[in-house]
Scaffold this active site. Structure first.
Site, short mmCIF file in Angstrom:
data_model
loop_
_atom_site.label_atom_id
_atom_site.label_comp_id
_atom_site.label_asym_id
_atom_site.label_seq_id
_atom_site.Cartn_x
_atom_site.Cartn_y
_atom_site.Cartn_z
CG ASP A 41 0.03 -0.13 2.64
OD1 ASP A 41 1.08 -0.26 2.44
OD2 ASP A 41 -0.88 0.06 3.72
CG HIS A 245 21.46 5.71 -18.77
ND1 HIS A 245 20.31 5.77 -19.54
CD2 HIS A 245 22.12 6.81 -18.84
CE1 HIS A 245 20.37 7.21 -20.21
NE2 HIS A 245 21.26 7.49 -19.92
CG ASP A 262 24.94 12.11 -15.45
OD1 ASP A 262 24.20 12.98 -15.01
OD2 ASP A 262 24.94 11.67 -16.56
CG ASP A 273 22.25 16.18 -17.08
OD1 ASP A 273 22.88 15.47 -16.55
OD2 ASP A 273 21.73 15.76 -18.43
CG HIS A 352 26.30 9.74 -25.07
ND1 HIS A 352 26.68 10.63 -25.01
CD2 HIS A 352 27.29 8.82 -24.27
CE1 HIS A 352 27.83 10.92 -24.04
NE2 HIS A 352 28.09 9.79 -23.79
CG HIS A 356 20.11 16.14 -23.06
ND1 HIS A 356 19.77 16.81 -22.08
CD2 HIS A 356 21.05 15.29 -22.55
CE1 HIS A 356 20.26 16.56 -21.02
NE2 HIS A 356 21.27 15.54 -21.36
CG HIS A 363 16.96 13.24 -21.88
ND1 HIS A 363 17.03 11.86 -21.44
CD2 HIS A 363 18.28 13.83 -21.67
CE1 HIS A 363 18.20 11.64 -21.14
NE2 HIS A 363 19.16 12.61 -21.40
CD GLU A 387 25.13 14.27 -22.03
OE1 GLU A 387 25.33 13.13 -21.19
OE2 GLU A 387 24.04 14.84 -21.84
CE1 TYR A 391 30.74 7.06 -20.58
CE2 TYR A 391 30.47 7.28 -22.97
CZ TYR A 391 30.34 7.83 -21.70
OH TYR A 391 29.62 9.04 -21.68
NE ARG A 409 27.70 10.96 -18.59
CZ ARG A 409 27.71 9.54 -18.42
NH1 ARG A 409 28.10 8.75 -19.02
NH2 ARG A 409 26.82 9.37 -17.21
CD GLU A 411 25.43 15.92 -18.33
OE1 GLU A 411 24.26 16.06 -19.04
OE2 GLU A 411 25.73 14.82 -17.66
#
Length: 442
Positions: A41, A245, A262, A273, A352, A356, A363, A387, A391, A409, A411
């Site tokens: 619940d 991710h 990130d 971001d 990638h 964005h 996004h 960004e 990798y 990365r 960014e």
């Protein structure tokens, strides 16, 4: 740190602009979902629809907004949960129909239970309904049934809408260009995010767990006035830096690992971001530094070229070209830059896009193409990320062993201005020297 307020006048101005953009022959329907069950619940923490909130500032679940340009009455109508003193003791206060009008400036408000009874009449006489299908199948079915019933009864009077138009075509174009109050919130989110990343840099060390780093980030977000992360924070170390991710955030940081975080703070429904990658020991190894500097050089070059009139495609192409040249120099790829761009072989290391939109959603809303289908030029008021990354998976084939398991990365968040860009997140260290100093800071 106080957040810049968005006033009822700001929301009213947005509604007026949206009404003008819709024109007199179209009405719009926007929904915010009911609470979603997590388990048993228990429900997930509720977050309203960005589109509905953008126009109203109303943040309760199970809400429907109807916008009716040119209507002589009830030009804006909000269907909401009614006041319920018993439930409010358990779940918190509700605005109710009276509060929707008095506190949010909506012309008319009704209980959500009356939606199916009243919505057909509110749509009657308009040529188009601006509504996005595919998000809520149950609501889609109810709306289609209402429209079919209206059309079947037209001989008795009342014109039914003939077209359903995706509402994003109009509203998301508004959201793409940020207003001053939105930019102020994004600056606040960026400043809190900077403090959180610095706190993680100071804490990072071999033997600490990824979830401890996530905890200090989340703590800083909330302590400084944010509502928390604007998206699930990515805190990866070692091989986990190569998973784009990765959100398990459960491993222990090893000696010699890189840490990739990130994470962005959300303030009044606007999110930063930011990604930073740095050594847990406070000093890059030779291979780590070599990959890092390729990514950093590409990111700095991309930021330097960004200006009004340029496209995200042009930024991505230039950034990718620099990354590919660096991959060849490192021995990750062979041949010429043009050959590797042509055969897409670089995508096993950089898979990638470079940028964005950013705003209420990580996004964010807005088409990436102009009306003619070409990449749209950047304009003042847009907010974007830049960004790039490289990798190298642990099991990557035909790569130098020294680079295996390294992911990097970097960014930042950029506001497009009249003359160029403002880097909203420039305060977060990213040069090798600055990162190593921040990681060693007491």
């Amino acid at each position: 740190m106080s957040e810049a307020p968005v006033s009822t006048l700001d929301f009213a101005r947005r509604r007026a602009a949206y009404i003008n953009a819709l024109g007199p022959r179209a009405c719009a329907i926007l929904t915010s979902p009911p609470e979603a069950r997590r388990n048993g619940d228990v429900t997930f923490p509720f977050r309203p629809s960005s589109d509905l909130y953008y126009l109203t500032g109303f943040g309760e679940p199970d809400t429907v907004l109807v916008v009716r340009p040119g209507a002589t009455s009830e030009e804006t109508v909000l269907f909401v949960r009614p006041r319920d003193p018993e439930r409010e003791v358990w779940d918190g206060r509700r605005a109710g129909t009276d509060g929707a009008i008095a506190d949010y400036g909506i012309a008319a408000s009704y209980p959500i239970a009356e939606l199916c009874e009243r919505l057909p009449g509110l749509m009657t006489g308009f040529d188009e309904v601006h509504y996005t299908t595919g998000v809520d199948p149950d609501f889609d079915a109810r709306l289609l049934a209402m429209l079919a019933n209206l059309r079947a009864r037209e001989r008795k009077g009342g014109k039914a809408p003939r077209r359903i138009v995706d509402h994003v075509a109009t509203l998301h174009e508004m959201r793409l260009i940020k207003q001053p109050e939105e930019i102020a919130l994004l600056r606040t989110a960026a400043a809190i995010t900077a403090e959180a990343h610095l706190a993680a840099m100071k804490l990072a060390a071999p033997g600490i767990s990824e979830h401890q780093l996530e905890a200090v980030i989340d703590y800083t977000f909330r302590r400084r006035g944010g509502v928390g992360p604007g998206y699930p924070s990515i805190v990866g170390s070692g091989d986990n830096t190569t998973i784009l991710h990765y959100i398990e955030n459960s491993a222990t940081v090893g000696d010699g690992d890189l840490v990739l975080i990130d994470a962005g703070c959300e303030v009044a429904f606007y999110t930063a971001d930011v990604t930073r990658t740095y050594p847990a020991t406070g000093q890059f190894s030779g291979p780590q530094r070599a990959i890092y500097e390729v990514v950093l050089d590409a990111q700095i070059a991309a930021i330097d070229m960004t200006r009004p009139g340029l496209t995200l495609d042009a930024i991505h192409e230039a950034c990718t070209r620099k990354l590919v040249a660096g991959m060849i120099d490192l021995g990750l790829l062979s041949g010429s830059v043009d050959e590797r761009l042509a055969d897409d072989s670089y995508k096993k290391f950089y898979m990638h896009r470079t940028s964005h939109w950013l705003g209420m959603d990580v996004h964010d809303a807005g088409s990436y193409l102009s009306d003619g289908g070409e990449p749209r030029p950047l304009a003042p008021g847009m907010v974007i990320t830049i960004e790039p990354g490289i990798y190298v998976a642990r099991d990557a084939e035909n790569v130098p062993d020294a680079f295996r398991g390294i992911g990097v990365r970097i960014e930042d968040d950029l506001l497009i201005t009249e003359t160029g860009v403002e880097n909203l997140t420039a305060a977060i260290p990213k040069t090798v020297a600055d990162l190593e100093a921040a990681c060693r800071a007491p």
